[in-house]
Design a protein around this motif. Structure first.
Motif, PDB file in Angstrom:
ATOM      1  N   GLN A 205       0.896  -1.182   0.006  1.00  0.00           N
ATOM      2  CA  GLN A 205       0.104   0.007   0.183  1.00  0.00           C
ATOM      3  C   GLN A 205       0.680   1.268  -0.038  1.00  0.00           C
ATOM      4  OE1 GLN A 205      -1.924  -1.193   3.543  1.00  0.00           O
ATOM      5  NE2 GLN A 205      -3.627  -1.775   2.318  1.00  0.00           N
ATOM      6  N   MET A 206       2.073   0.964  -0.314  1.00  0.00           N
ATOM      7  CA  MET A 206       3.110   2.296  -0.100  1.00  0.00           C
ATOM      8  C   MET A 206       2.858   3.208  -1.226  1.00  0.00           C
ATOM      9  SD  MET A 206       6.807   1.456   1.134  1.00  0.00           S
ATOM     10  CE  MET A 206       7.270  -0.193   0.781  1.00  0.00           C
ATOM     11  N   THR A 207       2.883   4.469  -0.791  1.00  0.00           N
ATOM     12  CA  THR A 207       2.632   5.632  -1.863  1.00  0.00           C
ATOM     13  C   THR A 207       3.980   5.796  -2.528  1.00  0.00           C
ATOM     14  OG1 THR A 207       2.854   7.364  -0.148  1.00  0.00           O
ATOM     15  CG2 THR A 207       0.681   6.646  -0.739  1.00  0.00           C
ATOM     16  N   SER A 208       4.075   6.666  -3.382  1.00  0.00           N
ATOM     17  CA  SER A 208       5.447   7.064  -3.618  1.00  0.00           C
ATOM     18  C   SER A 208       6.661   7.597  -2.745  1.00  0.00           C
ATOM     19  CB  SER A 208       5.470   7.864  -5.148  1.00  0.00           C
ATOM     20  OG  SER A 208       4.766   7.510  -6.086  1.00  0.00           O
ATOM     21  N   LYS A 209       5.758   8.595  -1.882  1.00  0.00           N
ATOM     22  CA  LYS A 209       6.216   9.058  -0.814  1.00  0.00           C
ATOM     23  C   LYS A 209       7.164   8.237  -0.012  1.00  0.00           C
ATOM     24  CE  LYS A 209       5.595  12.947   2.168  1.00  0.00           C
ATOM     25  NZ  LYS A 209       4.491  13.709   3.007  1.00  0.00           N
ATOM     26  N   LEU A 210       6.145   7.232   0.500  1.00  0.00           N
ATOM     27  CA  LEU A 210       6.611   6.030   1.483  1.00  0.00           C
ATOM     28  C   LEU A 210       7.751   5.469   0.872  1.00  0.00           C
ATOM     29  CD1 LEU A 210       3.125   5.050   2.999  1.00  0.00           C
ATOM     30  CD2 LEU A 210       4.856   6.262   4.062  1.00  0.00           C
ATOM     31  N   LEU A 211       7.615   5.071  -0.427  1.00  0.00           N
ATOM     32  CA  LEU A 211       8.539   4.239  -1.017  1.00  0.00           C
ATOM     33  C   LEU A 211       9.779   5.095  -1.044  1.00  0.00           C
ATOM     34  CD1 LEU A 211       6.896   3.161  -4.429  1.00  0.00           C
ATOM     35  CD2 LEU A 211       7.895   1.724  -2.669  1.00  0.00           C
ATOM     36  N   ASN A 212      10.020   6.139  -1.060  1.00  0.00           N
ATOM     37  CA  ASN A 212      11.181   7.092  -1.045  1.00  0.00           C
ATOM     38  C   ASN A 212      11.963   6.986   0.116  1.00  0.00           C
ATOM     39  OD1 ASN A 212      11.780   7.722  -3.675  1.00  0.00           O
ATOM     40  ND2 ASN A 212      10.302   9.566  -3.347  1.00  0.00           N
ATOM     41  N   LYS A 213      10.938   6.950   1.363  1.00  0.00           N
ATOM     42  CA  LYS A 213      11.216   6.837   2.670  1.00  0.00           C
ATOM     43  C   LYS A 213      11.631   5.484   3.293  1.00  0.00           C
ATOM     44  CE  LYS A 213       9.564   8.311   7.179  1.00  0.00           C
ATOM     45  NZ  LYS A 213       8.773   8.624   8.124  1.00  0.00           N
ATOM     46  N   PHE A 214      10.933   4.385   2.767  1.00  0.00           N
ATOM     47  CA  PHE A 214      11.568   3.142   3.164  1.00  0.00           C
ATOM     48  C   PHE A 214      11.783   1.983   2.191  1.00  0.00           C
ATOM     49  CE2 PHE A 214       7.718   4.375   5.861  1.00  0.00           C
ATOM     50  CZ  PHE A 214       8.327   4.561   6.978  1.00  0.00           C
ATOM     51  N   ALA A 215      12.028   2.493   1.024  1.00  0.00           N
ATOM     52  CA  ALA A 215      12.475   1.480  -0.069  1.00  0.00           C
ATOM     53  C   ALA A 215      13.315   1.801  -1.160  1.00  0.00           C
ATOM     54  CB  ALA A 215      11.346   0.733  -0.764  1.00  0.00           C
ATOM     55  N   LEU A 216      14.066   3.099  -0.750  1.00  0.00           N
ATOM     56  CA  LEU A 216      15.000   3.726  -1.592  1.00  0.00           C
ATOM     57  C   LEU A 216      16.267   2.850  -1.686  1.00  0.00           C
ATOM     58  CD1 LEU A 216      14.713   6.194  -3.307  1.00  0.00           C
ATOM     59  CD2 LEU A 216      16.447   7.318  -1.641  1.00  0.00           C
ATOM     60  N   ARG A 237       5.093   2.595 -13.590  1.00  0.00           N
ATOM     61  CA  ARG A 237       4.412   2.005 -12.579  1.00  0.00           C
ATOM     62  C   ARG A 237       4.991   0.666 -12.004  1.00  0.00           C
ATOM     63  NH1 ARG A 237      -0.718   2.685 -14.488  1.00  0.00           N
ATOM     64  NH2 ARG A 237      -1.427   3.964 -13.004  1.00  0.00           N
ATOM     65  N   ALA A 238       5.462   0.016 -12.908  1.00  0.00           N
ATOM     66  CA  ALA A 238       6.454  -1.289 -12.825  1.00  0.00           C
ATOM     67  C   ALA A 238       7.515  -1.061 -11.615  1.00  0.00           C
ATOM     68  CB  ALA A 238       6.763  -1.994 -14.113  1.00  0.00           C
ATOM     69  N   TYR A 239       8.141   0.039 -12.091  1.00  0.00           N
ATOM     70  CA  TYR A 239       9.202   0.523 -11.160  1.00  0.00           C
ATOM     71  C   TYR A 239       8.922   0.589  -9.649  1.00  0.00           C
ATOM     72  CZ  TYR A 239      13.018   3.427  -8.981  1.00  0.00           C
ATOM     73  OH  TYR A 239      14.080   4.047  -8.334  1.00  0.00           O
ATOM     74  N   ASP A 240       7.667   1.333  -9.339  1.00  0.00           N
ATOM     75  CA  ASP A 240       7.072   1.235  -8.193  1.00  0.00           C
ATOM     76  C   ASP A 240       6.781  -0.240  -7.507  1.00  0.00           C
ATOM     77  OD1 ASP A 240       7.505   3.788  -8.097  1.00  0.00           O
ATOM     78  OD2 ASP A 240       5.315   4.518  -7.936  1.00  0.00           O
ATOM     79  N   ARG A 241       6.261  -0.892  -8.210  1.00  0.00           N
ATOM     80  CA  ARG A 241       5.968  -2.433  -7.922  1.00  0.00           C
ATOM     81  C   ARG A 241       6.858  -3.255  -7.796  1.00  0.00           C
ATOM     82  NH1 ARG A 241       0.273  -3.224  -7.543  1.00  0.00           N
ATOM     83  NH2 ARG A 241      -0.190  -1.051  -8.363  1.00  0.00           N
ATOM     84  N   ILE A 242       8.307  -2.858  -8.266  1.00  0.00           N
ATOM     85  CA  ILE A 242       9.523  -3.664  -8.072  1.00  0.00           C
ATOM     86  C   ILE A 242      10.022  -3.261  -6.591  1.00  0.00           C
ATOM     87  CG2 ILE A 242      11.965  -4.062  -8.723  1.00  0.00           C
ATOM     88  CD1 ILE A 242      10.955  -3.985 -11.543  1.00  0.00           C
ATOM     89  N   LEU A 243      10.008  -2.121  -6.566  1.00  0.00           N
ATOM     90  CA  LEU A 243      10.478  -1.446  -5.153  1.00  0.00           C
ATOM     91  C   LEU A 243       9.665  -1.917  -3.879  1.00  0.00           C
ATOM     92  CD1 LEU A 243      11.294   2.342  -5.571  1.00  0.00           C
ATOM     93  CD2 LEU A 243      12.836   0.391  -5.655  1.00  0.00           C
TER      94      LEU A 243
END
Ligand SMILES: [Zn+2]
Length: 280
Positions: A205-216, A237-243
């Motif tokens: 459920q992570m948003t792009s902002k959360l991805l940057n914080k927790f999965a960079l 979108r695939a990039y976000d899914r991979i993260l």
């Protein structure tokens, strides 16, 4: 699959926007409770609530209590327009149903799992048998699943036939109870991670902002992602899914930071993004 947590349950709300009067609204809710065979469950869950809150919870419980895995077998056999409808709930975890008299928005947080053959005859890419599909038939078959829908699916894996030696191999594999323990541990890490984030309970459920914080990823990881994006022609979108998937792999590994090996594994789980799939 991990159980729905209490926090998750309370957060789910279903609103009936309608010109029904109070009595009609109640009938609608009662219909749902009956259809879902939910009375016992709801009685247990909503003892401490009253009035409107009770109705809201009843409706929410009725929906969220249902098994949260939607399994679609033979995915390309579904009508394409039906499959496209899946895009909204897969993205927003909500579904809006509009009728002449009312509009209802239901929570629809489920995990979609589906299976398909590689081509109509079933032998495309088979190590020993030949595919007998007509030229272009494989592409036509795969095209029934649109790019935007595919983009919203986190993991695509090709399952190759198991050779006889492996089928007959009786070496005990890891028991599913052990695997389940690892999954529960990984979910606990996620629960802790998102405890202060409203409406988010797990990595998916992570948003792009959360991805940057927790999965960079670190520098090496970013380079790996860049190469993968270019070579496999992946979408944003695939990039976000991979993260997201690599964050979960790192959690299963009990690793605080996402490492390049976690990213590499997640990239490998996107078989159908490869343009070459049906043109080999
Ligand atoms: Zn074939």
């Amino acid at each position: 699959m991990a159980q729905t947590t209490g926090r998750e349950l309370l957060d789910v709300s279903a609103t009936i926007k309608t010109d029904y009067n109070k009595e009609e609204k109640n009938t609608h809710i009662e219909d749902i409770i009956r259809d879902f065979d939910m009375q016992d469950y709801i009685d247990k869950k909503i003892k401490e609530y009253s009035g409107g809150m009770k109705q809201k919870l009843a409706l929410s419980c009725a929906i969220i209590h249902k098994p949260q895995i939607l399994f679609l077998d033979e995915l390309p056999e579904f009508n394409r327009s039906v499959l496209e409808v899946m895009r909204q709930p897969l993205e927003d975890r909500r579904i809006t149903i509009s009728r002449a008299k009312f509009t209802v928005e239901y929570p629809a947080s489920f995990m979609m799992v589906s299976a398909m053959n590689p081509c109509p005859c079933g032998y495309y890419n088979h190590p020993e048998r030949n595919c007998v599909c007509a030229p272009g038939a494989v592409q036509k078959y795969l095209n029934k699943i649109s790019g935007p829908l595919l983009d919203r699916i986190d993991i695509h894996i090709e399952i190759v036939p198991v050779p006889f030696e492996k089928i007959s191999d009786r070496t005990p594999a890891e028991h599913s109870t052990e695997i389940s323990k690892r999954v529960i541990e990984a979910r606990k890490i996620q629960e802790e991670r998102f405890k202060d984030v409203e409406g988010v309970y797990c990595n998916a459920q992570m948003t792009s902002k959360l991805l940057n914080k927790f999965a960079l990823p670190d520098k090496t990881g970013l380079q790996l992602m860049k190469t993968a994006m270019e070579r496999l022609n992946l979408s944003a979108r695939a990039y976000d899914r991979i993260l997201k998937v690599s964050r979960t792999i790192a959690d299963l590994d009990n690793c605080e930071k996402v490492q390049p090996n976690h990213l590499a594994e997640a990239i490998n789980y996107r078989n159908l993004d490869r343009e070459k799939w049906a043109s080999q």
